[in-house]
Design a protein around this motif. Structure first.
Motif, PDB file in Angstrom:
ATOM      1  N   GLU A 196     -38.244 -13.509  19.750  1.00  0.00           N
ATOM      2  CA  GLU A 196     -38.152 -14.624  18.812  1.00  0.00           C
ATOM      3  C   GLU A 196     -38.935 -15.821  19.333  1.00  0.00           C
ATOM      4  O   GLU A 196     -38.878 -16.150  20.516  1.00  0.00           O
ATOM      5  CB  GLU A 196     -36.691 -15.016  18.598  1.00  0.00           C
ATOM      6  N   GLY A 197     -39.671 -16.455  18.442  1.00  0.00           N
ATOM      7  CA  GLY A 197     -40.378 -17.681  18.791  1.00  0.00           C
ATOM      8  C   GLY A 197     -41.795 -17.480  19.278  1.00  0.00           C
ATOM      9  O   GLY A 197     -42.543 -18.445  19.400  1.00  0.00           O
ATOM     10  N   ILE A 198     -42.165 -16.242  19.589  1.00  0.00           N
ATOM     11  CA  ILE A 198     -43.539 -15.945  19.974  1.00  0.00           C
ATOM     12  C   ILE A 198     -44.129 -15.063  18.881  1.00  0.00           C
ATOM     13  O   ILE A 198     -43.571 -14.023  18.547  1.00  0.00           O
ATOM     14  CB  ILE A 198     -43.628 -15.242  21.334  1.00  0.00           C
ATOM     15  N   ARG A 199     -45.245 -15.483  18.306  1.00  0.00           N
ATOM     16  CA  ARG A 199     -45.835 -14.744  17.207  1.00  0.00           C
ATOM     17  C   ARG A 199     -47.309 -14.473  17.460  1.00  0.00           C
ATOM     18  O   ARG A 199     -47.918 -15.042  18.386  1.00  0.00           O
ATOM     19  CB  ARG A 199     -45.673 -15.509  15.889  1.00  0.00           C
ATOM     20  N   LYS A 200     -47.884 -13.621  16.627  1.00  0.00           N
ATOM     21  CA  LYS A 200     -49.321 -13.371  16.661  1.00  0.00           C
ATOM     22  C   LYS A 200     -49.984 -14.248  15.603  1.00  0.00           C
ATOM     23  O   LYS A 200     -49.498 -14.305  14.469  1.00  0.00           O
ATOM     24  CB  LYS A 200     -49.604 -11.896  16.337  1.00  0.00           C
ATOM     25  N   LEU A 201     -51.058 -14.921  15.971  1.00  0.00           N
ATOM     26  CA  LEU A 201     -51.833 -15.606  14.951  1.00  0.00           C
ATOM     27  C   LEU A 201     -52.448 -14.536  14.066  1.00  0.00           C
ATOM     28  O   LEU A 201     -53.033 -13.568  14.552  1.00  0.00           O
ATOM     29  CB  LEU A 201     -52.932 -16.455  15.591  1.00  0.00           C
ATOM     30  N   ALA A 202     -52.296 -14.664  12.764  1.00  0.00           N
ATOM     31  CA  ALA A 202     -52.743 -13.629  11.840  1.00  0.00           C
ATOM     32  C   ALA A 202     -54.265 -13.491  11.861  1.00  0.00           C
ATOM     33  O   ALA A 202     -54.989 -14.473  12.015  1.00  0.00           O
ATOM     34  CB  ALA A 202     -52.289 -13.964  10.423  1.00  0.00           C
ATOM     35  N   PRO A 203     -54.775 -12.263  11.720  1.00  0.00           N
ATOM     36  CA  PRO A 203     -56.231 -12.078  11.615  1.00  0.00           C
ATOM     37  C   PRO A 203     -56.789 -12.908  10.463  1.00  0.00           C
ATOM     38  O   PRO A 203     -56.158 -13.071   9.423  1.00  0.00           O
ATOM     39  CB  PRO A 203     -56.365 -10.578  11.327  1.00  0.00           C
ATOM     40  N   GLY A 204     -57.994 -13.435  10.670  1.00  0.00           N
ATOM     41  CA  GLY A 204     -58.643 -14.203   9.612  1.00  0.00           C
ATOM     42  C   GLY A 204     -58.004 -15.544   9.335  1.00  0.00           C
ATOM     43  O   GLY A 204     -58.165 -16.088   8.238  1.00  0.00           O
ATOM     44  N   SER A 205     -57.296 -16.098  10.324  1.00  0.00           N
ATOM     45  CA  SER A 205     -56.597 -17.367  10.083  1.00  0.00           C
ATOM     46  C   SER A 205     -56.875 -18.368  11.194  1.00  0.00           C
ATOM     47  O   SER A 205     -57.392 -18.028  12.253  1.00  0.00           O
ATOM     48  CB  SER A 205     -55.086 -17.132   9.963  1.00  0.00           C
ATOM     49  N   TRP A 206     -56.516 -19.618  10.926  1.00  0.00           N
ATOM     50  CA  TRP A 206     -56.663 -20.683  11.920  1.00  0.00           C
ATOM     51  C   TRP A 206     -55.420 -21.566  11.920  1.00  0.00           C
ATOM     52  O   TRP A 206     -54.634 -21.576  10.971  1.00  0.00           O
ATOM     53  CB  TRP A 206     -57.912 -21.524  11.660  1.00  0.00           C
ATOM     54  N   LEU A 207     -55.262 -22.315  13.007  1.00  0.00           N
ATOM     55  CA  LEU A 207     -54.114 -23.197  13.187  1.00  0.00           C
ATOM     56  C   LEU A 207     -54.598 -24.452  13.899  1.00  0.00           C
ATOM     57  O   LEU A 207     -55.307 -24.361  14.901  1.00  0.00           O
ATOM     58  CB  LEU A 207     -53.043 -22.491  14.026  1.00  0.00           C
ATOM     59  N   GLU A 208     -54.237 -25.628  13.375  1.00  0.00           N
ATOM     60  CA  GLU A 208     -54.635 -26.885  14.000  1.00  0.00           C
ATOM     61  C   GLU A 208     -53.421 -27.785  14.185  1.00  0.00           C
ATOM     62  O   GLU A 208     -52.646 -27.999  13.251  1.00  0.00           O
ATOM     63  CB  GLU A 208     -55.687 -27.611  13.162  1.00  0.00           C
ATOM     64  N   LEU A 209     -53.271 -28.306  15.397  1.00  0.00           N
ATOM     65  CA  LEU A 209     -52.219 -29.270  15.701  1.00  0.00           C
ATOM     66  C   LEU A 209     -52.861 -30.603  16.053  1.00  0.00           C
ATOM     67  O   LEU A 209     -53.755 -30.673  16.909  1.00  0.00           O
ATOM     68  CB  LEU A 209     -51.357 -28.801  16.868  1.00  0.00           C
ATOM     69  N   THR A 210     -52.434 -31.650  15.376  1.00  0.00           N
ATOM     70  CA  THR A 210     -52.867 -33.015  15.662  1.00  0.00           C
ATOM     71  C   THR A 210     -51.652 -33.789  16.169  1.00  0.00           C
ATOM     72  O   THR A 210     -50.524 -33.266  16.153  1.00  0.00           O
ATOM     73  CB  THR A 210     -53.430 -33.694  14.405  1.00  0.00           C
ATOM     74  N   PRO A 211     -51.815 -35.043  16.600  1.00  0.00           N
ATOM     75  CA  PRO A 211     -50.638 -35.813  17.034  1.00  0.00           C
ATOM     76  C   PRO A 211     -49.588 -35.980  15.937  1.00  0.00           C
ATOM     77  O   PRO A 211     -48.395 -36.136  16.227  1.00  0.00           O
ATOM     78  CB  PRO A 211     -51.245 -37.167  17.431  1.00  0.00           C
ATOM     79  N   GLN A 212     -50.027 -35.931  14.658  1.00  0.00           N
ATOM     80  CA  GLN A 212     -49.101 -36.205  13.559  1.00  0.00           C
ATOM     81  C   GLN A 212     -48.627 -34.963  12.799  1.00  0.00           C
ATOM     82  O   GLN A 212     -47.546 -34.988  12.202  1.00  0.00           O
ATOM     83  CB  GLN A 212     -49.762 -37.164  12.545  1.00  0.00           C
ATOM     84  N   GLU A 213     -49.419 -33.886  12.787  1.00  0.00           N
ATOM     85  CA  GLU A 213     -49.094 -32.772  11.896  1.00  0.00           C
ATOM     86  C   GLU A 213     -49.606 -31.450  12.421  1.00  0.00           C
ATOM     87  O   GLU A 213     -50.380 -31.381  13.380  1.00  0.00           O
ATOM     88  CB  GLU A 213     -49.698 -33.029  10.504  1.00  0.00           C
ATOM     89  N   THR A 214     -49.169 -30.374  11.739  1.00  0.00           N
ATOM     90  CA  THR A 214     -49.655 -29.020  11.996  1.00  0.00           C
ATOM     91  C   THR A 214     -50.214 -28.469  10.698  1.00  0.00           C
ATOM     92  O   THR A 214     -49.550 -28.528   9.652  1.00  0.00           O
ATOM     93  CB  THR A 214     -48.516 -28.103  12.486  1.00  0.00           C
ATOM     94  N   ARG A 215     -51.435 -27.966  10.752  1.00  0.00           N
ATOM     95  CA  ARG A 215     -52.077 -27.394   9.567  1.00  0.00           C
ATOM     96  C   ARG A 215     -52.532 -25.969   9.866  1.00  0.00           C
ATOM     97  O   ARG A 215     -52.804 -25.615  11.010  1.00  0.00           O
ATOM     98  CB  ARG A 215     -53.300 -28.220   9.144  1.00  0.00           C
ATOM     99  N   SER A 216     -52.618 -25.152   8.829  1.00  0.00           N
ATOM    100  CA  SER A 216     -53.087 -23.777   9.008  1.00  0.00           C
ATOM    101  C   SER A 216     -53.831 -23.334   7.758  1.00  0.00           C
ATOM    102  O   SER A 216     -53.716 -23.957   6.685  1.00  0.00           O
ATOM    103  CB  SER A 216     -51.912 -22.835   9.283  1.00  0.00           C
ATOM    104  N   GLY A 217     -54.585 -22.271   7.886  1.00  0.00           N
ATOM    105  CA  GLY A 217     -55.324 -21.749   6.744  1.00  0.00           C
ATOM    106  C   GLY A 217     -55.916 -20.394   7.039  1.00  0.00           C
ATOM    107  O   GLY A 217     -55.844 -19.897   8.170  1.00  0.00           O
ATOM    108  N   ARG A 218     -56.484 -19.781   6.017  1.00  0.00           N
ATOM    109  CA  ARG A 218     -57.155 -18.491   6.151  1.00  0.00           C
ATOM    110  C   ARG A 218     -58.621 -18.656   5.776  1.00  0.00           C
ATOM    111  O   ARG A 218     -58.943 -19.387   4.840  1.00  0.00           O
ATOM    112  CB  ARG A 218     -56.514 -17.432   5.252  1.00  0.00           C
ATOM    113  N   PHE A 219     -59.505 -17.990   6.529  1.00  0.00           N
ATOM    114  CA  PHE A 219     -60.922 -18.049   6.203  1.00  0.00           C
ATOM    115  C   PHE A 219     -61.449 -16.720   5.693  1.00  0.00           C
ATOM    116  O   PHE A 219     -62.606 -16.617   5.296  1.00  0.00           O
ATOM    117  CB  PHE A 219     -61.743 -18.502   7.418  1.00  0.00           C
TER     118      PHE A 219
END
Length: 640
Positions: A196-219
């Motif tokens: 629990e709590g450890i995951r795989k980043l999905a293929p074809g996807s990205w993840l961005e963490l900034t000081p204020q937020e967390t964003r993700s998307g698929r390319f």
């Protein structure tokens, strides 16, 4: 090809530096040629290097000239030369000849859309020192792994699961939903792991963490395809050109490249293209002396036609001595028994080479699996067969005699019948799996875990919106989303990188993949003909029917026989009541009874027991073993 590890903390609380360096050095087998780390305020970026492109100057972590962006990168950007030439038009002057520097420049220009411009296999993290952020991405098909553990303060990431055990805050809890799926599939699907709590980043996807937020998307998504209107002849020509282009790019290396050659359709096409382009002179294949299991006769036939040497790698039950080491390197457990064959091949090849090309991806992209025909057959039969009749047929499978051998007709018939009570969309997952959902539930003493197991396939089907009687393209997309990244590519990556060998898959070249998914069913196979029609015809044109229409071989090993004989002592030990008892969620008596039935020859549970053995060893490695420690002195600090 490398191993990467890192941490991002919004509060600048990175934790113990020695442990972070130790976690990076856990990945030394992935990058035996050197290692380094960079740490500053919110970031720790660690890297272990396997030197393939620009061995002298491509050192990581690497920064842009202005020091704003810092990257750690695992994989290869095959089109880096084309990108570099494009950037040169705007004045870009690289200081190295590495694809890492080109990746940084691409990020500087395109930001979060960078991956749309990349062809290759990759997992990387880029720190933005001005923005105070971090960006992670993983390639289209999941060729390169990337595990992520997120908290409200930030995240930790790694190429392999075991690196987390070097950290002071590693405190694992079993993911019961993932457990039920593993028992049915031999791998953990989706983004889950068994912790629990450890995951795989999905293929074809990205993840961005900034000081204020967390964003993700698929390319990238396999849904982004339009059906081809090319006739068969034109499609063949297009396929040949795209295979050549994908192979040409995958051959880019500053060290010699070799081939994995089974003599099957996919590896044969890659080998033919590589040799014709004048870049490869040697190939390797498994040579198991047991009748019906060796790849050497067909691989050597192809090699002779191409004029290259084919080196046979002896493969016997002695390889079971590596079983526990293999289990340690499987990270989140993956119980495909053919991993041991890939392990043995990579172990030998790595003594002479750092890079090998293989044929992974051809079955998923061009309709090569027998499972597609099985699902279509079940769909046709269930249309006029009431559920009670199907359930009766499913139960009759228990009485079907199964003859020994690689994957015999009687064994395939038994596996087809036993899943007949399921709807085709769920049955499809069982063809390459082990336990049916109700059987998996009976293995579990924990009621919550049993509930997750009982509906594991239904949940998976629903997560992909798979209709009850799916078409061939639907099944291809599901396999690309699950079976390819979580079994096939995981197996290849773990077993090759365990020996510091980079395995590349030219058939997963982006434009070639898009083309394969666009083909109509008639280009994949005829109703009564062999699968993978288009690729098979390409092989026939060059090598003749004796190569193009041979029976599909695969990397199967004689699991049923080995566990009853040469590996019996090991199996009995790993599946002993004492060791099984550590896994509190298992029904020990049930597992022991199944083991006895197999050992006595009353049932064929070799693959199922293999998965349970992997589960026991995984649990011992991840839950009871002390944290791994490798001295941080093995890692060079990179000052930017």
């Amino acid at each position: 090809m490398c191993g990467i590890f890192g941490r991002f903390s919004r509060s600048a609380n990175l934790g113990n530096l020695e442990n972070l360096c130790s976690a990076t050095n856990y990945l030394t087998h992935r990058g035996p040629d050197g290692g380094g780390y960079w740490s500053d305020r919110f970031w720790f970026l660690g890297h272990r290097r396997l030197s393939i492109i620009d061995p002298k100057l491509g050192i990581q972590p690497m920064a842009t000239e202005d020091r704003r962006y810092v990257v750690v990168f695992n994989g290869e950007i095959y089109n880096y030369l084309e990108l570099s030439e494009k950037f040169a038009e705007d004045g870009f002057i690289p200081k190295t000849s590495s694809d890492t520097e080109v990746l940084l420049e691409a990020w500087r220009r395109w930001g979060t859309s960078v991956c749309e411009h990349l062809d290759g296999m990759f997992a990387f993290a880029i720190a933005d020192r001005e923005k105070g952020s971090i960006f992670l991405a993983r390639d289209r098909f999941g060729e390169k792994p990337l595990f992520v553990q997120e908290t409200s303060d930030g995240l930790t990431f790694s190429s392999e699961f075991g690196a987390f055990q070097c950290l002071e805050d590693y405190d694992p809890e079993i993911d019961l939903a993932g457990l039920g799926s593993f028992l049915c599939l031999n791998y953990v699907p989706g983004e889950r792991t068994l912790v629990e709590g450890i995951r795989k980043l999905a293929p074809g996807s990205w993840l961005e963490l900034t000081p204020q937020e967390t964003r993700s998307g698929r390319f990238w998504s396999s849904d982004e395809n339009i059906q081809s209107t090319l006739n068969f002849s034109a499609a063949k020509k297009n396929a040949r050109e795209l295979i050549d282009e994908g192979t040409r790019l995958a051959l880019r290396s500053d060290v010699p490249v070799t081939l994995f050659l089974s003599g099957g359709i996919d590896s044969t096409l890659v080998a033919e293209s590589a040799v014709r382009q004048g870049k490869v002179s040697k190939a390797w294949c498994l040579d198991m002396r047991q009748e019906g299991f060796s790849e050497y006769p067909m691989a050597n036939k192809v090699g002779e036609a191409l004029g290259i040497e084919v080196e046979p790698v002896a493969f016997s039950s002695n390889i079971m001595n590596d079983f526990c080491q293999l289990a340690l390197r499987q990270d989140d457990p993956m119980a495909d028994s053919s991993a041991l064959a890939v392990w043995a091949l990579a172990k030998q090849v790595s003594k002479e080479y750092k890079v090998a090309l293989g044929g992974d991806g051809g079955d998923e992209l061009f309709g090569g699996y027998l499972t597609y025909r099985a699902t279509r057959l079940q769909s046709a039969l269930t249309k006029f067969m009431p559920k009670p009749v199907r359930d009766l047929l499913a139960s009759s499978g228990d009485w079907l005699p199964v003859t020994p051998g690689k994957v015999t007709t009687s064994y395939k018939a038994w596996r087809f019948l036993r899943a007949f009570g399921l709807e085709p969309a769920e049955a499809h997952y069982t063809w390459n799996g082990t336990w049916l959902p109700n059987e998996a539930a009976q293995l579990l003493a924990d009621q919550q875990a049993a509930g997750f197991a009982a509906d594991a396939l239904a949940r998976l089907k629903n997560s992909h919106n798979l209709k009850p009687s799916p078409g061939i393209l639907d099944l291809q997309k599901v396999d690309i989303a699950e079976y390819l990244p979580n079994d096939i590519l995981t197996k290849t990556d773990r077993c090759s990188m365990a020996w510091g060998l980079e395995a590349r898959s030219p058939l997963l070249y982006g434009p070639l993949a898009k083309f394969g998914l666009s083909l109509p069913d008639s280009h994949k196979f005829r109703p009564l003909g062999a699968q993978k029609r288009l690729l098979r015809e390409l092989v026939k044109d060059r090598f003749g029917r004796s190569v193009s229409h041979t029976k599909k071989q695969g990397f199967s090993i004689p699991v049923h026989h080995w566990l009853r004989n040469e590996a019996r002592v090991m199996a009995e030990d790993i599946l002993s009541p004492g060791r099984l008892g550590q896994l509190w969620f298992l029904d020990v008596s049930r597992v022991v009874d199944i083991k006895k039935r197999h050992m006595s020859g009353k049932a064929q549970y070799g693959f199922e027991l293999w998965g349970l053995m992997m589960l026991v060893l995984w649990f011992e490695n991840r839950f009871t073993m002390k944290n791994f420690v490798k001295p941080s002195s093995q890692l060079k600090r990179i000052r930017l």
